[in-house]
Write an enzyme that holds these catalytic residues in place. Structure first.
Site, PDB file in Angstrom:
ATOM      1  N   SER A   1      -1.313  16.166 -11.771  1.00 31.73           N
ATOM      2  CA  SER A   1      -1.722  15.849 -12.939  1.00 31.73           C
ATOM      3  C   SER A   1      -1.812  17.676 -13.604  1.00 31.73           C
ATOM      4  CB  SER A   1      -2.737  15.347 -13.279  1.00 31.73           C
ATOM      5  OG  SER A   1      -3.153  14.982 -14.711  1.00 31.73           O
TER       6      SER A   1
ATOM      7  N   ASP B   1       0.719  -1.206   0.031  1.00 30.63           N
ATOM      8  CA  ASP B   1       0.086   0.034  -0.022  1.00 30.63           C
ATOM      9  C   ASP B   1       1.113   1.560   0.174  1.00 30.63           C
ATOM     10  OD1 ASP B   1      -2.635   1.266   2.415  1.00 30.63           O
ATOM     11  OD2 ASP B   1      -1.802   1.756   0.218  1.00 30.63           O
TER      12      ASP B   1
HETATM   13  O1  LIG Z   1      -6.981   5.008   3.017  1.00 32.10           O
HETATM   14  C1  LIG Z   1      -6.414   5.674   3.106  1.00 32.10           C
HETATM   15  C2  LIG Z   1      -5.242   5.942   4.314  1.00 32.10           C
HETATM   16  C3  LIG Z   1      -4.036   5.566   4.164  1.00 32.10           C
HETATM   17  C4  LIG Z   1      -3.289   5.844   5.501  1.00 32.10           C
HETATM   18  C5  LIG Z   1      -3.846   6.599   6.144  1.00 32.10           C
HETATM   19  C6  LIG Z   1      -2.839   6.382   7.147  1.00 32.10           C
HETATM   20  C7  LIG Z   1      -2.992   7.694   8.099  1.00 32.10           C
HETATM   21  C8  LIG Z   1      -2.465   7.492   9.066  1.00 32.10           C
HETATM   22  C9  LIG Z   1      -1.606   6.617   8.412  1.00 32.10           C
HETATM   23  O2  LIG Z   1      -1.528   6.453   7.446  1.00 32.10           O
HETATM   24  N1  LIG Z   1      -4.964   6.813   6.058  1.00 32.10           N
HETATM   25  C10 LIG Z   1      -6.065   6.582   5.303  1.00 32.10           C
HETATM   26  O3  LIG Z   1      -7.080   7.418   5.350  1.00 32.10           O
HETATM   27  N2  LIG Z   1      -6.430   6.619   1.791  1.00 32.10           N
HETATM   28  C11 LIG Z   1      -6.948   6.211   0.872  1.00 32.10           C
HETATM   29  C12 LIG Z   1      -8.709   6.695   1.388  1.00 32.10           C
HETATM   30  C13 LIG Z   1      -9.290   6.088   0.257  1.00 32.10           C
HETATM   31  C14 LIG Z   1     -10.614   6.256   0.015  1.00 32.10           C
HETATM   32  C15 LIG Z   1     -10.667   7.678   1.517  1.00 32.10           C
HETATM   33  C16 LIG Z   1      -9.620   8.135   1.965  1.00 32.10           C
HETATM   34  N3  LIG Z   1      -8.407   7.809   1.822  1.00 32.10           N
HETATM   35  C17 LIG Z   1      -4.547   7.173   2.063  1.00 32.10           C
HETATM   36  C18 LIG Z   1      -3.948   7.308   0.704  1.00 32.10           C
HETATM   37  C19 LIG Z   1      -5.268   8.679   1.610  1.00 32.10           C
END
Ligand SMILES: O=C(c1ccc(-c2ccco2)nc1O)N(Cc1ccccn1)C1CC1
Length: 410
Positions: free
Chosen positions: A280, A116
């Site tokens: 982008s 990821d």
């Molecule tokens: O799921 C996560 C995500 C990954 C890691 C962390 C995090 C918090 C603290 C460390 O890492 N917090 C996230 O929220 N998406 C994807 C996503 C998808 C859909 C809606 C919001 N977001 C992060 C990369 C943007």
């Protein structure tokens, strides 16, 4: 008694010939004590670089090492061993996630996890979880690893954008991906996981490839696997070659020229939020004209879909007969046929094309009449997310050395 001509052994050892095996020394009277010795190769002899062997010979006989030879030796010593590696990654149904094998501990415990780039914790299902939270996953058992050491007092907790979450404590143990090993990797053992993880039987955890600045271990954040290994790689980068319904690969430390076609379009990375962020310059729908429209987002292998600004998404679906935002489904839905138009987005002065047949993410009904779109709104996140729908059309270079992303067709 058989004398073992020690002085001969020493002499041979420096030339790579094995110690001469004890031969027959004829000590009969009147004989000068001749010896016939059969030479065999010394299996333990480490082949030494020519100049090194020459320098050793000079040293053995007390001769000064010439300056040019000294310079060659110094150069040889300065280039430490470099590394690179590759591991296969397989899509789950509808390419919802891509799962990759890793090994943890001694003897190695093989788990399959989700790489990821949108997070930075390496966490796994573990024997510290309630049995009711484990449904088919393989768990890490630190007590079964002779190299595991608990990181006393450390805990972790993470919440993902889809509402899923997990938490637990931390061990230091050896972790191998492909042929690359980090002997002292922080492995975050889950004690609790939310239902989204329990209900995903094939996924044993996540391996974060984001920046260590967002690792959630407290009190001291821990390095990602990539951060731990990148200095020993030939190049401080990894590549993601995800595919639609077929195995792809993550490579570490090198760019495989056979994995892409044409040129790589490079764009600078903003890692201030801990993600592989980039902007982008715009997009096009099908064969339509390119529209300048800045979209700031992240390259996130851990997110399934391509999440873009509301205005871009509605401009795209406006071109599809029968497409509509269906709040029951929580996104745009459209007739599965005909194939929708391609979606093109800019990367610096290059473009990435998401083919129409990859925009149809999955049927929403058993009659397969309507399909849920692979392109949806990024509303509320604060940035766009170039997830698997965008990544699987490309060969993507995550270059930490140059702090840049490279996108190429394949
Ligand atoms: O799921 C996560 C995500 C990954 C890691 C962390 C995090 C918090 C603290 C460390 O890492 N917090 C996230 O929220 N998406 C994807 C996503 C998808 C859909 C809606 C919001 N977001 C992060 C990369 C943007």
């Amino acid at each position: 008694m058989r004398l073992f001509p020690v002085f001969l052994t020493a002499a041979f050892a420096s030339t790579g010939i094995a110690a001469a095996i004890p031969g027959h020394v004829d000590t009969s009277p009147g004989n000068k004590g001749t010896a016939s010795l059969v030479q065999v190769r010394n299996p333990n002899f480490e082949f030494r670089h020519g100049p090194l062997a020459l320098a050793k010979a000079y040293k053995k006989f007390g001769a000064p090492i010439p300056e040019d030879l000294r310079a060659v030796i110094a150069r040889f010593r300065r280039t430490p061993k470099r590394d690179f590696g590759s591991v296969s990654t397989d899509p789950e149904k509808h390419d919802v996630e891509y799962l990759t094998p890793i090994s943890i501990g001694t003897p190695p415990q093989d788990l399959i996890v989700d790489f990821d780039t949108g997070s930075s914790d390496l966490w796994v299902f573990s024997t510290e979880m309630a049995a009711s939270d484990i449904k088919g996953q393989t768990v890490y058992d630190p007590s079964n690893s002779s190299t595991s050491q608990i990181l006393q007092g450390s805990t972790w907790e993470i919440t993902y954008g889809d509402g899923s979450s997990s938490s637990g404590d931390v061990y230091i143990d050896t972790v191998t991906i492909g042929n690359l090993t980090v002997p002292n990797q922080a492995v975050e053992a889950a004690k609790k996981v939310s239902s989204e993880f329990t209900e995903d039987p094939n996924n044993d955890g996540l391996l974060g490839l984001g920046f260590t600045s967002i690792n959630t271990v407290q009190p001291t954040p821990q390095n990602t696997f990539f951060d731990n290994i990148k200095e020993s790689l030939d190049a401080r980068l990894f590549t993601a070659d995800l595919k639609h319904g077929a195995p792809g690969s993550y490579n570490f430390g090198y760019i495989d020229p056979a994995a892409y076609i044409g040129n790589i379009s490079w764009t600078p990375v903003d890692n201030s939020q801990g993600f592989w962020g980039f902007t982008s310059p715009g997009y096009a729908v099908g064969t339509g004209a390119f529209r300048n429209h800045s979209m700031t987002g992240i390259a996130d292998t851990g997110t399934t879909l391509l999440l873009l600004p509301k205005s871009v998404v509605s401009a795209y679906y406006k071109e599809i007969q029968g497409a509509e935002y269906d709040s029951d489904q929580g996104g745009y839905v459209f007739p599965c046929s005909p194939t929708p138009p391609d979606f093109v987005f800019g990367v610096n002065n290059g473009i990435v094309t998401v083919p129409g047949d990859m925009v149809s993410y999955a049927p929403v009904d058993t009659a397969n009449q309507n399909c849920f779109g692979g392109i949806q709104r990024d509303t509320g996140i604060g940035f766009s997310i170039f997830g698997d729908v965008a990544l699987k059309t490309s060969f993507v270079v995550f270059d930490a050395g140059g702090l840049q992303l490279g996108w190429a067709a394949k």
